[in-house]
Scaffold this motif. Sequence first.
Motif, PDB file in Angstrom:
ATOM      1  N   LEU A 153       2.530 -14.898  13.334  1.00 41.61           N
ATOM      2  CA  LEU A 153       2.937 -13.708  12.364  1.00 41.61           C
ATOM      3  C   LEU A 153       4.605 -13.761  12.505  1.00 41.61           C
ATOM      4  O   LEU A 153       5.112 -13.374  11.178  1.00 41.61           O
ATOM      5  CB  LEU A 153       2.591 -12.315  13.590  1.00 41.61           C
ATOM      6  CG  LEU A 153       3.176 -11.157  12.927  1.00 41.61           C
ATOM      7  CD1 LEU A 153       2.614 -10.757  11.477  1.00 41.61           C
ATOM      8  CD2 LEU A 153       2.901  -9.923  13.832  1.00 41.61           C
TER       9      LEU A 153
ATOM     10  N   TYR B 235       5.112 -15.819   9.412  1.00 43.87           N
ATOM     11  CA  TYR B 235       4.768 -15.556   8.204  1.00 43.87           C
ATOM     12  C   TYR B 235       5.868 -14.226   7.814  1.00 43.87           C
ATOM     13  O   TYR B 235       6.119 -14.525   6.472  1.00 43.87           O
ATOM     14  CB  TYR B 235       3.265 -14.649   8.134  1.00 43.87           C
ATOM     15  CG  TYR B 235       3.131 -13.897   6.939  1.00 43.87           C
ATOM     16  CD1 TYR B 235       2.196 -14.382   6.128  1.00 43.87           C
ATOM     17  CD2 TYR B 235       3.312 -12.503   6.913  1.00 43.87           C
ATOM     18  CE1 TYR B 235       1.904 -13.710   4.726  1.00 43.87           C
ATOM     19  CE2 TYR B 235       2.970 -11.940   5.878  1.00 43.87           C
ATOM     20  CZ  TYR B 235       2.323 -12.487   4.740  1.00 43.87           C
ATOM     21  OH  TYR B 235       1.985 -11.616   3.608  1.00 43.87           O
ATOM     22  N   ASP B 236       6.221 -13.590   8.588  1.00 42.48           N
ATOM     23  CA  ASP B 236       7.458 -12.752   8.184  1.00 42.48           C
ATOM     24  C   ASP B 236       8.637 -13.413   7.855  1.00 42.48           C
ATOM     25  O   ASP B 236       9.218 -12.668   6.808  1.00 42.48           O
ATOM     26  CB  ASP B 236       7.747 -11.916   9.488  1.00 42.48           C
ATOM     27  CG  ASP B 236       6.642 -11.020  10.087  1.00 42.48           C
ATOM     28  OD1 ASP B 236       5.786 -10.282   9.102  1.00 42.48           O
ATOM     29  OD2 ASP B 236       6.739 -10.395  11.026  1.00 42.48           O
TER      30      ASP B 236
ATOM     31  N   TYR C 202      -0.306  -9.354   5.496  1.00 44.50           N
ATOM     32  CA  TYR C 202      -0.684 -10.095   6.614  1.00 44.50           C
ATOM     33  C   TYR C 202      -2.105  -9.979   6.991  1.00 44.50           C
ATOM     34  O   TYR C 202      -2.695 -10.895   7.282  1.00 44.50           O
ATOM     35  CB  TYR C 202       0.256 -10.019   7.954  1.00 44.50           C
ATOM     36  CG  TYR C 202      -0.036 -11.145   8.794  1.00 44.50           C
ATOM     37  CD1 TYR C 202       0.354 -12.519   8.632  1.00 44.50           C
ATOM     38  CD2 TYR C 202      -0.656 -10.801  10.123  1.00 44.50           C
ATOM     39  CE1 TYR C 202      -0.122 -13.277   9.537  1.00 44.50           C
ATOM     40  CE2 TYR C 202      -1.237 -11.891  10.913  1.00 44.50           C
ATOM     41  CZ  TYR C 202      -0.524 -12.931  10.823  1.00 44.50           C
ATOM     42  OH  TYR C 202      -1.053 -14.177  11.563  1.00 44.50           O
TER      43      TYR C 202
ATOM     44  N   SER D 220      -0.307 -19.205   5.781  1.00 44.83           N
ATOM     45  CA  SER D 220      -1.392 -18.261   5.396  1.00 44.83           C
ATOM     46  C   SER D 220      -2.939 -19.159   5.222  1.00 44.83           C
ATOM     47  O   SER D 220      -3.723 -18.451   5.184  1.00 44.83           O
ATOM     48  CB  SER D 220      -1.012 -17.877   4.045  1.00 44.83           C
ATOM     49  OG  SER D 220      -0.920 -18.917   2.893  1.00 44.83           O
TER      50      SER D 220
END
Length: 288
Positions: free
Chosen positions: A50, A53-54, A69, A196
């Motif tokens: 996470l 991804y952020d 997400y 992703s």
Amino acid sequence: MSDPRTLTLDDTPNMAVLFTRAAATSIGRGGPLQDVQVRRPRARIHLPQLAAYDNVCGFALRDALPATYLHVLVFPLQLVLMADRRFPLGLAGLVHVRNRIVQHRPVDAAELLTLRASARELRPHPLGAAVDLVSSVRVGDELVWEGVSTYLSRGASVPGEIAPEQPVTLDLDPDAPPNAVWDVPGDMGRRYASVSGDVDPMHLSTLAAKAFGFPRILVQGMWTKAHALAAIEARLPEAYAVDVTFGHPLLLPSTASFFAAQQDHGWDFAVRPAQEAGDHLRGAVRAI
């Protein structure tokens, strides 16, 4: 006895294997859309993933998950559907043309999630055939998130009448300067793929991109959507729907302009080429 129309996953599948399998079985697809569902119960958030991804998409690090997400979490289920031989459209050349997300409430990274995906509304399109990949996320019995990804298969033929598409309409001042200018580096497709799982070769290889008619690699449309939402993240309502259409591919590297305007109940926004006409993305956020 298990239902063959329901595929249950215990973990995230190997995305590279799924892309290869789906591409290898693209030839000979056809027929009606079958009622197949993919589910993944008891999914947990992997916090380092996470955070990565952020970072790639530009979101602040916090416990509430970006709405996009959750698309990343359901995307493997969509790919399982597309890799199944019962799915009538071949993956090769399938283009993500529209994406709608409904966040019913913020979802915390500590919550246990149940993910589902299915395909709906196979229909003719002026350029071929379109289909919706419909996904949902629940916490217990509570529906917290929904998503619809519309894919276009160019040149495909399915029965039925072509219905007019409902465009995303925007209220943006045509004379206003951009809110931001993005310098999108040449490795953004690889960076987004790493967080992703969207390892479609056209985002990673110039040769693959050229095979599909693009002069060089292009970034994933869902990165563009995520980066746009990250730009207005602090001013988004807690419950909202965000609908975008994808236009001209954002080739890498590129410079793009981001435009946004606050409306009565949300935002209108667009991502456009810095030096050319047209849109990479048109989107609208509305509170629900």
